[in-house]
Design a protein around this motif. Structure first.
Motif, PDB file in Angstrom:
ATOM      1  N   UNK A  84      47.871 -12.085 120.206  1.00 18.40           N
ATOM      2  CA  UNK A  84      47.699 -13.028 119.109  1.00 18.40           C
ATOM      3  C   UNK A  84      49.053 -13.401 118.523  1.00 18.40           C
ATOM      4  N   UNK A  85      49.925 -12.391 118.386  1.00 18.59           N
ATOM      5  CA  UNK A  85      51.258 -12.648 117.861  1.00 18.59           C
ATOM      6  C   UNK A  85      52.022 -13.618 118.758  1.00 18.59           C
ATOM      7  N   UNK A  86      51.927 -13.412 120.083  1.00 14.78           N
ATOM      8  CA  UNK A  86      52.631 -14.266 121.023  1.00 14.78           C
ATOM      9  C   UNK A  86      52.125 -15.710 120.939  1.00 14.78           C
ATOM     10  N   UNK A  87      50.797 -15.874 120.825  1.00 10.48           N
ATOM     11  CA  UNK A  87      50.238 -17.221 120.719  1.00 10.48           C
ATOM     12  C   UNK A  87      50.683 -17.880 119.417  1.00 10.48           C
ATOM     13  N   UNK A  88      50.708 -17.124 118.323  1.00  6.64           N
ATOM     14  CA  UNK A  88      51.126 -17.669 117.041  1.00  6.64           C
ATOM     15  C   UNK A  88      52.587 -18.074 117.085  1.00  6.64           C
ATOM     16  N   UNK A  97      54.355 -21.758 116.445  1.00 13.24           N
ATOM     17  CA  UNK A  97      55.394 -21.989 115.465  1.00 13.24           C
ATOM     18  C   UNK A  97      56.626 -22.632 116.087  1.00 13.24           C
ATOM     19  N   UNK A  98      56.909 -22.325 117.340  1.00 14.59           N
ATOM     20  CA  UNK A  98      58.103 -22.834 117.985  1.00 14.59           C
ATOM     21  C   UNK A  98      57.876 -24.158 118.701  1.00 14.59           C
ATOM     22  N   UNK A 128      61.842 -29.184 106.213  1.00 17.87           N
ATOM     23  CA  UNK A 128      61.825 -29.588 107.631  1.00 17.87           C
ATOM     24  C   UNK A 128      63.021 -30.413 108.075  1.00 17.87           C
ATOM     25  N   UNK A 129      63.632 -31.163 107.179  1.00 15.89           N
ATOM     26  CA  UNK A 129      64.760 -32.012 107.586  1.00 15.89           C
ATOM     27  C   UNK A 129      65.926 -31.147 108.045  1.00 15.89           C
ATOM     28  N   UNK A 130      66.457 -31.461 109.198  1.00 14.70           N
ATOM     29  CA  UNK A 130      67.586 -30.714 109.734  1.00 14.70           C
ATOM     30  C   UNK A 130      67.209 -29.575 110.653  1.00 14.70           C
ATOM     31  N   UNK A 131      65.919 -29.253 110.759  1.00 14.09           N
ATOM     32  CA  UNK A 131      65.494 -28.196 111.675  1.00 14.09           C
ATOM     33  C   UNK A 131      65.439 -28.734 113.100  1.00 14.09           C
ATOM     34  N   UNK A 132      65.953 -27.948 114.028  1.00 10.66           N
ATOM     35  CA  UNK A 132      66.080 -28.420 115.412  1.00 10.66           C
ATOM     36  C   UNK A 132      64.730 -28.678 116.065  1.00 10.66           C
ATOM     37  N   UNK A 185      58.971 -34.279 126.248  1.00 11.46           N
ATOM     38  CA  UNK A 185      57.866 -35.235 126.405  1.00 11.46           C
ATOM     39  C   UNK A 185      56.931 -35.188 125.195  1.00 11.46           C
ATOM     40  N   UNK A 186      56.327 -36.312 124.880  1.00  2.25           N
ATOM     41  CA  UNK A 186      55.392 -36.347 123.755  1.00  2.25           C
ATOM     42  C   UNK A 186      54.254 -35.357 123.956  1.00  2.25           C
ATOM     43  N   UNK A 187      53.820 -35.175 125.192  1.00  5.02           N
ATOM     44  CA  UNK A 187      52.715 -34.257 125.473  1.00  5.02           C
ATOM     45  C   UNK A 187      53.044 -32.818 125.093  1.00  5.02           C
ATOM     46  N   UNK A 188      54.326 -32.498 124.983  1.00  3.63           N
ATOM     47  CA  UNK A 188      54.735 -31.132 124.622  1.00  3.63           C
ATOM     48  C   UNK A 188      54.812 -30.933 123.115  1.00  3.63           C
ATOM     49  N   UNK A 189      54.603 -31.999 122.345  1.00  5.93           N
ATOM     50  CA  UNK A 189      54.805 -31.953 120.899  1.00  5.93           C
ATOM     51  C   UNK A 189      53.515 -31.791 120.118  1.00  5.93           C
TER      52      UNK A 189
END
Length: 249
Positions: A10-14, A18-19, A125-129, A187-191
């Motif tokens: 569960x931690x890995x999926x979360x 987040x990333x 959020x502004x400036x976060x990679x 790619x947009x599909x990854x977002x």
């Protein structure tokens, strides 16, 4: 190979969620700011000067694109126009409106108000990679710039989907999302794509492109109206506890 324990899985999926690269698309009117009726008065003035009347602009503008607003208002005034001639007249009417808006907005900056929680949300959020922070608005780009420069917000957004990109709200959001993904270099599909808006049209358009919608009741739509369209999250404004976390994911 030893299976992951459920808690660690569960931690890995979360962590993966987040990333995930995230594209944020903020609506302007009613979401980021309110103009105190300045924008409506400016387009009414432009129509009065150009066509001699502005009563065809009586409908709500909530969730509409600038071109759709002008097209609908022109219908009773210039029923003779069709095809390319109509599109040219829409362009001319928009130019007239933007000229009035640019002239009036500077003198009416006190009428423009940033909604609660917006500055804190942008700071998060502004400036976060891993975040691309843009606009998803029915305003044409020049109108968006004029309005947001009045409150010092325009430079926070490096891209967007605008009313000059497409008259259909879902289509302009798709364009904005593609630009955000390009900025992230994926790619947009990854977002993960999140639309932040204040009207049922924002929610519907977000869902039409497979995006999430964080809805805020800072515009004309009530919480009940927004809730009926099933946004992923709904808040009175972005200062409400949990709102920024919902945007971040």
């Amino acid at each position: 190979r030893t299976p992951l324990r459920p808690s660690y899985a569960l931690f890995r999926r979360s962590l993966s969620t987040l990333m995930q690269p995230t594209v944020l698309l903020f609506d302007i009117d009613g979401t980021l700011i309110s103009s105190g009726g300045v924008a409506r008065r400016c387009i009414q003035q432009a129509f009065a000067e150009r066509y001699g009347r502005s009563d065809t602009l009586a409908a709500s503008f909530g969730g509409m694109t600038d071109r759709a607003i002008v097209r609908e208002a022109l219908g009773p005034l210039r029923p003779d126009l069709q095809g390319a001639a109509l599109e040219m007249e829409i362009d001319a009417a928009l130019d007239a409106y933007l000229a009035v808006l640019e002239a009036e907005a500077g003198a009416a900056t006190s009428s423009f108000r940033v909604h609660r929680g917006i500055h804190a949300a942008l700071d998060a959020v502004v400036g976060r990679a891993d975040y691309a922070v843009g606009l998803g608005t029915g305003n044409v780009r020049r109108g968006a710039r004029i309005k947001l420069e009045c409150v010092g917000l325009f430079d926070a957004f490096t891209f967007g989907g605008f009313g000059c990109d497409h008259e259909d709200r879902a289509q302009l959001l798709e364009i904005g999302a593609e630009r955000g993904a390009a900025e992230l270099g994926v790619p947009l599909a990854a977002c993960r794509v999140v639309v932040i808006g204040d009207t049922p049209k924002d929610v519907a358009a977000a869902h039409a492109i497979g995006a999430e919608c964080v809805a805020v009741a800072t515009g004309a739509a009530s919480r009940a109206e927004l809730l009926a369209h099933r946004p992923e999250a709904l808040f009175d404004d972005l200062a409400e506890p949990g709102a920024i976390e919902a945007i971040i994911g």
